[in-house]
Design an enzyme around this catalytic site. Sequence first.
Site, PDB file in Angstrom:
ATOM      1  N   HIS A  13       6.815  -2.888 -12.543  1.00  0.00           N
ATOM      2  CA  HIS A  13       5.181  -2.279 -12.432  1.00  0.00           C
ATOM      3  C   HIS A  13       5.126  -2.320 -14.470  1.00  0.00           C
ATOM      4  O   HIS A  13       4.024  -3.446 -14.377  1.00  0.00           O
ATOM      5  CB  HIS A  13       4.765  -0.442 -12.151  1.00  0.00           C
ATOM      6  CG  HIS A  13       4.413  -0.941 -11.031  1.00  0.00           C
ATOM      7  ND1 HIS A  13       2.753  -2.169  -9.940  1.00  0.00           N
ATOM      8  CD2 HIS A  13       4.645  -0.529  -9.919  1.00  0.00           C
ATOM      9  CE1 HIS A  13       2.778  -2.308  -8.850  1.00  0.00           C
ATOM     10  NE2 HIS A  13       3.771  -0.864  -8.647  1.00  0.00           N
ATOM     11  N   CYS A  58       3.247  -0.897  -1.245  1.00  0.00           N
ATOM     12  CA  CYS A  58       3.044  -0.247  -3.151  1.00  0.00           C
ATOM     13  C   CYS A  58       1.747  -0.177  -2.840  1.00  0.00           C
ATOM     14  O   CYS A  58       0.762  -1.042  -1.458  1.00  0.00           O
ATOM     15  CB  CYS A  58       3.374  -1.714  -3.385  1.00  0.00           C
ATOM     16  SG  CYS A  58       2.097  -1.212  -5.564  1.00  0.00           S
ATOM     17  N   LEU A  59       2.102   0.947  -3.414  1.00  0.00           N
ATOM     18  CA  LEU A  59      -0.383   1.477  -3.338  1.00  0.00           C
ATOM     19  C   LEU A  59      -1.049   0.855  -4.001  1.00  0.00           C
ATOM     20  O   LEU A  59      -2.127   0.566  -3.261  1.00  0.00           O
ATOM     21  CB  LEU A  59      -0.115   2.425  -3.929  1.00  0.00           C
ATOM     22  CG  LEU A  59       0.406   3.871  -3.556  1.00  0.00           C
ATOM     23  CD1 LEU A  59       0.229   5.393  -4.277  1.00  0.00           C
ATOM     24  CD2 LEU A  59       0.010   4.273  -2.327  1.00  0.00           C
ATOM     25  N   GLY A  94       5.983   6.676  -5.038  1.00  0.00           N
ATOM     26  CA  GLY A  94       5.773   6.360  -6.088  1.00  0.00           C
ATOM     27  C   GLY A  94       4.682   6.007  -6.917  1.00  0.00           C
ATOM     28  O   GLY A  94       3.610   5.285  -5.699  1.00  0.00           O
ATOM     29  N   HIS A 124      11.281  -0.304  -8.205  1.00  0.00           N
ATOM     30  CA  HIS A 124       9.761  -0.832  -8.453  1.00  0.00           C
ATOM     31  C   HIS A 124       9.222  -0.341  -9.123  1.00  0.00           C
ATOM     32  O   HIS A 124       7.945  -1.609  -9.984  1.00  0.00           O
ATOM     33  CB  HIS A 124       9.716  -0.410  -6.720  1.00  0.00           C
ATOM     34  CG  HIS A 124       8.070  -0.588  -6.026  1.00  0.00           C
ATOM     35  ND1 HIS A 124       7.750  -1.341  -4.853  1.00  0.00           N
ATOM     36  CD2 HIS A 124       7.251   0.056  -6.881  1.00  0.00           C
ATOM     37  CE1 HIS A 124       6.569  -0.963  -4.756  1.00  0.00           C
ATOM     38  NE2 HIS A 124       6.156  -0.740  -6.228  1.00  0.00           N
ATOM     39  N   GLU A 125       9.237   0.468  -9.511  1.00  0.00           N
ATOM     40  CA  GLU A 125       7.748   0.975 -10.482  1.00  0.00           C
ATOM     41  C   GLU A 125       8.218   0.430 -12.042  1.00  0.00           C
ATOM     42  O   GLU A 125       7.123   0.394 -12.585  1.00  0.00           O
ATOM     43  CB  GLU A 125       8.261   2.768 -10.485  1.00  0.00           C
ATOM     44  CG  GLU A 125       7.958   3.687  -9.366  1.00  0.00           C
ATOM     45  CD  GLU A 125       6.554   3.349  -8.390  1.00  0.00           C
ATOM     46  OE1 GLU A 125       6.281   3.344  -8.976  1.00  0.00           O
ATOM     47  OE2 GLU A 125       6.782   3.233  -7.707  1.00  0.00           O
ATOM     48  N   GLN A 145      -1.027   1.541 -12.849  1.00  0.00           N
ATOM     49  CA  GLN A 145      -1.813   1.717 -11.273  1.00  0.00           C
ATOM     50  C   GLN A 145      -3.029   2.312 -11.733  1.00  0.00           C
ATOM     51  O   GLN A 145      -4.203   2.365  -9.851  1.00  0.00           O
ATOM     52  CB  GLN A 145      -0.919   1.777  -9.963  1.00  0.00           C
ATOM     53  CG  GLN A 145       0.703   0.925  -9.995  1.00  0.00           C
ATOM     54  CD  GLN A 145       1.216   1.595  -8.904  1.00  0.00           C
ATOM     55  OE1 GLN A 145       2.237   2.748  -9.136  1.00  0.00           O
ATOM     56  NE2 GLN A 145       0.531   1.158  -7.617  1.00  0.00           N
TER      57      GLN A 145
HETATM   58 CO    CO Z   1       3.835  -0.382  -6.387  1.00  0.00          CO
END
Ligand code: CO
Length: 154
Positions: free
Chosen positions: A133, A87-88, A44, A129-130, A49
Amino acid sequence: MSKIITAGNPILKMKAEAVTVFDKKLKILLEDMKKTLYEADGVGLAAPQIAVSKRICVIDDGNGYEEYVNPVWTAEGTETDIDTEGCLSVPELYGEVERYKKVVIRYQDRRGKRKEKRAEGLLARCIQHEVDHLDGILFIEKALSLHKGVASHE
Ligand code: CO
């Protein structure tokens, strides 16, 4: 493809703004997010991000790619589970996070059409999770424990 920003960048702490215009610019942004997601080999990616503070995320949980504009979720039931997340924007750090097992997601597609779907498993975890963000929250703030290394399911 855009550069993915990492923890410490103040954009990741901001509450993202709702999308109100569904135009060509949005389509270009979504295409960029899709490329960036696959290039980074992620599950995701949320717009903050890539330093765009808008309420958008893209997800491919292995069962297909989907774009979520202005997503909101509600828990279906009270059951939760604890699993490893990464997480990226937080390279090489993983942690155990408690999430609802089943959720209903309400969102819009790139044309502004309202949609709703039920999710469980990885997709349910990922949308929670997203959306975090989009509210300026990183999983490391919620994790029960953190460790370096490779997540079990990624
Ligand atoms: Co993330």
